[in-house]
Design a protein around this motif. Structure first.
Motif, PDB file in Angstrom:
ATOM      1  N   CYS A  84       0.269  -1.847   0.016  1.00  0.00           N
ATOM      2  CA  CYS A  84       0.205   0.162   0.057  1.00  0.00           C
ATOM      3  C   CYS A  84       0.830   0.671   0.271  1.00  0.00           C
ATOM      4  CB  CYS A  84      -1.095   0.006   0.998  1.00  0.00           C
ATOM      5  SG  CYS A  84      -1.839  -1.602   1.300  1.00  0.00           S
ATOM      6  N   LYS A  85       2.085   1.323   0.682  1.00  0.00           N
ATOM      7  CA  LYS A  85       2.567   2.304   1.042  1.00  0.00           C
ATOM      8  C   LYS A  85       3.666   2.494   0.105  1.00  0.00           C
ATOM      9  CE  LYS A  85       6.503   4.050   3.601  1.00  0.00           C
ATOM     10  NZ  LYS A  85       7.226   3.950   5.168  1.00  0.00           N
ATOM     11  N   MET A  86       3.513   1.460  -0.788  1.00  0.00           N
ATOM     12  CA  MET A  86       4.810   1.517  -2.074  1.00  0.00           C
ATOM     13  C   MET A  86       3.849   2.664  -3.499  1.00  0.00           C
ATOM     14  SD  MET A  86       6.352  -1.783  -3.982  1.00  0.00           S
ATOM     15  CE  MET A  86       7.176  -1.881  -2.538  1.00  0.00           C
ATOM     16  N   LEU A  87       2.298   2.571  -3.637  1.00  0.00           N
ATOM     17  CA  LEU A  87       1.942   2.735  -4.424  1.00  0.00           C
ATOM     18  C   LEU A  87       1.565   4.071  -3.605  1.00  0.00           C
ATOM     19  CD1 LEU A  87       0.793  -0.662  -6.488  1.00  0.00           C
ATOM     20  CD2 LEU A  87       2.710   0.562  -6.585  1.00  0.00           C
ATOM     21  N   GLY A  88       1.057   5.079  -2.363  1.00  0.00           N
ATOM     22  CA  GLY A  88       0.476   5.879  -2.367  1.00  0.00           C
ATOM     23  C   GLY A  88      -0.581   5.470  -1.913  1.00  0.00           C
ATOM     24  N   PHE A  89      -1.631   3.977  -1.232  1.00  0.00           N
ATOM     25  CA  PHE A  89      -2.639   3.772  -0.544  1.00  0.00           C
ATOM     26  C   PHE A  89      -2.238   3.783   1.214  1.00  0.00           C
ATOM     27  CE2 PHE A  89      -3.144   3.073  -5.255  1.00  0.00           C
ATOM     28  CZ  PHE A  89      -4.194   3.001  -5.312  1.00  0.00           C
ATOM     29  N   ASN A  90      -3.546   4.278   1.141  1.00  0.00           N
ATOM     30  CA  ASN A  90      -3.458   4.554   2.686  1.00  0.00           C
ATOM     31  C   ASN A  90      -3.947   3.077   3.168  1.00  0.00           C
ATOM     32  OD1 ASN A  90      -3.608   7.615   2.827  1.00  0.00           O
ATOM     33  ND2 ASN A  90      -4.993   7.745   2.596  1.00  0.00           N
ATOM     34  N   ASP A  91      -4.377   2.546   3.330  1.00  0.00           N
ATOM     35  CA  ASP A  91      -4.965   1.164   3.291  1.00  0.00           C
ATOM     36  C   ASP A  91      -5.198  -0.010   2.527  1.00  0.00           C
ATOM     37  OD1 ASP A  91      -7.023   1.499   3.373  1.00  0.00           O
ATOM     38  OD2 ASP A  91      -7.443   2.696   5.164  1.00  0.00           O
ATOM     39  N   GLU A  92      -5.167  -1.586   2.559  1.00  0.00           N
ATOM     40  CA  GLU A  92      -5.629  -2.399   1.988  1.00  0.00           C
ATOM     41  C   GLU A  92      -7.293  -2.292   1.361  1.00  0.00           C
ATOM     42  OE1 GLU A  92      -5.644  -6.685   2.380  1.00  0.00           O
ATOM     43  OE2 GLU A  92      -6.670  -6.218   3.734  1.00  0.00           O
ATOM     44  N   LYS A  93      -7.774  -1.815   1.993  1.00  0.00           N
ATOM     45  CA  LYS A  93      -9.245  -1.972   1.870  1.00  0.00           C
ATOM     46  C   LYS A  93      -9.511  -0.881   0.323  1.00  0.00           C
ATOM     47  CE  LYS A  93     -11.296  -1.473   5.854  1.00  0.00           C
ATOM     48  NZ  LYS A  93     -12.287  -1.183   7.404  1.00  0.00           N
ATOM     49  N   GLU A  94      -7.984   0.406   0.246  1.00  0.00           N
ATOM     50  CA  GLU A  94      -8.259   1.241  -0.917  1.00  0.00           C
ATOM     51  C   GLU A  94      -8.291   0.285  -2.418  1.00  0.00           C
ATOM     52  OE1 GLU A  94      -7.720   5.449   1.426  1.00  0.00           O
ATOM     53  OE2 GLU A  94      -5.915   4.455   0.344  1.00  0.00           O
ATOM     54  N   LEU A  95      -7.265  -0.837  -1.730  1.00  0.00           N
ATOM     55  CA  LEU A  95      -7.113  -0.895  -2.817  1.00  0.00           C
ATOM     56  C   LEU A  95      -8.030  -2.308  -3.601  1.00  0.00           C
ATOM     57  CD1 LEU A  95      -3.018  -1.709  -2.240  1.00  0.00           C
ATOM     58  CD2 LEU A  95      -4.195  -0.589  -4.615  1.00  0.00           C
ATOM     59  N   LEU A  96      -8.904  -3.123  -2.836  1.00  0.00           N
ATOM     60  CA  LEU A  96      -9.262  -4.023  -3.028  1.00  0.00           C
ATOM     61  C   LEU A  96     -10.274  -4.369  -4.530  1.00  0.00           C
ATOM     62  CD1 LEU A  96     -10.388  -5.511   0.392  1.00  0.00           C
ATOM     63  CD2 LEU A  96      -7.865  -6.221  -1.034  1.00  0.00           C
ATOM     64  N   ASP A  97     -11.106  -2.891  -4.735  1.00  0.00           N
ATOM     65  CA  ASP A  97     -11.573  -2.800  -5.797  1.00  0.00           C
ATOM     66  C   ASP A  97     -11.233  -2.442  -7.168  1.00  0.00           C
ATOM     67  OD1 ASP A  97     -14.249  -3.266  -4.015  1.00  0.00           O
ATOM     68  OD2 ASP A  97     -14.201  -0.868  -3.628  1.00  0.00           O
ATOM     69  N   ILE A  98      -9.766  -1.838  -7.146  1.00  0.00           N
ATOM     70  CA  ILE A  98      -9.177  -1.817  -8.279  1.00  0.00           C
ATOM     71  C   ILE A  98      -9.020  -3.495  -8.494  1.00  0.00           C
ATOM     72  CG2 ILE A  98      -6.845  -0.695  -8.979  1.00  0.00           C
ATOM     73  CD1 ILE A  98      -7.014   1.337  -6.401  1.00  0.00           C
TER      74      ILE A  98
END
Length: 384
Positions: A84-98
């Motif tokens: 998450c940090k590597m790609l600039g996201f705050n947490d896992e939830k922000e990535l799950l819908d991508i």
């Protein structure tokens, strides 16, 4: 409270079902069942503890870990905080819908990886450019593996991702600096060699005109010093090339054959009888082979040289054996300018030391020189 006959029959039936009734044949198995339940509880607690440790490791490691659906349009299933940090996201939830492909700068790269995974099941250290949330990009090294269902279909794709952007930048900057330094050194050496050649020419012309023996002796000493300068410059040229290229696996016979091309075959008879091996070495290994043969021609008074291989105690020996006079004083071998072999053996030892290859002389004086290159386990193998 008085129980009816039906209540008593129902209670008795219940006890029989669970194996506790007086008439139950399973009552005697209750202690075993209880022991098995205790063992199961212990196993469950151990599993939970193991999962907790694994989760802690995944969450705290500095390398990105990602699990996704292994098909076109597949989504992210799980990631760790480092990813998450590597790609600039705050947490896992922000990535799950991508969609997983949206993280790639070039979405076709993911399709290529999926195709390769279907063929091989694993990909190691592949360089991929990912998009960061703020619009920038990072270069990553990604290692992928897959999980399959009973029918052999991919159901999960797991990746370990390392951001190598800064590492690559430093490596490229260092490469550019080395290239510039190498170019400067090359130009400088070329200019010095030209001046040395001019000086040698002038000395030759002067010596042709001098008749006085003492003056001629002084000029000859000057000529010897000029030639020494030239040898130093040529040595510096060779020494600079050591370690410039990464070590690699090379075919032993091919490397030996190529190294023998410039050798004057009229001066010595060379027989190569080596096994089928690959050796891990600096690309300048051919220079080592040539130096050893050239050393035989110059100093051994030999007429024959045999190059063979031997395996002993998990080591491979590449042996250069001649039929010359041998080496009486070995104390100065492999030292810079410390023997009649000049810089050749010193340079050879330096090249070999890059990948930990040993070199030694084990011949007997009067019975020829024997140089052995010693490859340890892991430095040689047979072709597949």
């Amino acid at each position: 409270m008085v129980h009816s006959e039906d209540d008593n029959r129902l209670s008795d039936l219940r006890k029989k079902i669970i194996g506790l009734g007086e008439t139950s044949h399973r009552k005697s198995y209750y202690p075993q069942l209880k022991g098995q339940i205790n063992e199961l509880n212990l196993a469950m607690r151990a599993l939970q503890e193991s999962e907790k440790k694994y989760r802690t490791l995944v969450e705290n490691v500095n390398i990105g870990i990602v699990r996704s659906e292994p098909w076109e349009g597949g989504h992210i299933i799980q990631v760790n905080p480092a990813f998450c940090k590597m790609l600039g996201f705050n947490d896992e939830k922000e990535l799950l819908d991508i969609s997983a492909a949206d993280l790639y700068l070039y979405p076709e790269d993911r399709l290529e990886l999926l195709g390769e995974l279907r063929q091989t099941g694993k990909i190691k250290d592949r360089k991929i450019v990912f998009k960061v949330r703020d619009g920038t990009t990072i270069l990553c090294s990604i290692t992928l593996s897959t999980e399959y269902d009973p029918n052999g279909n991919m159901i999960l794709m797991d990746g370990v991702v390392e951001d190598i952007t800064e590492k690559e930048r430093r490596s490229e900057a260092l490469k550019q600096a080395n290239n510039k330094l190498s170019l400067l050194n090359s130009i400088t050496r070329h200019d010095i060699i030209n001046q040395v050649m001019l000086l040698e020419g002038y000395l030759y012309l002067v010596m042709e005109q001098i008749k006085d023996p003492e003056e001629l002796r002084l000029l000859q000493r000057m000529e010897a010093n000029v030639m020494s300068i030239e040898r130093h410059i040529m040595f510096a040229t060779d020494y600079q090339e050591i370690g410039i290229q990464a070590p690699q696996w090379v075919n032993l016979l091919d490397a030996l054959t190529s190294a023998m091309v410039p050798v004057d075959k009229a001066l010595i008879n060379i027989r190569i009888d080596v096994g089928d091996y690959l050796i891990f070495s600096d690309p300048m290994i051919g220079k080592v082979f040539y130096n050893l043969v050239n050393n035989v021609i110059k100093h051994s008074e030999a007429t024959n040289l045999t190059i063979t291989t031997e395996e002993e105690e998990n080591q491979l020996l590449v042996v250069f054996q001649d039929d010359g006079i041998g080496i009486m004083d070995k104390s100065k071998l492999f030292k810079k300018g410390g023997s009649s072999s000049g810089y050749g053996l010193f340079l050879s030892k330096e090249i070999l030391s890059i990948t930990g290859i040993g070199i030694r002389e084990t011949g007997m004086s009067g019975k020829g020189a024997r140089f052995e290159l010693v490859f340890s386990q892991g430095q040689f193998k047979t072709p597949v």
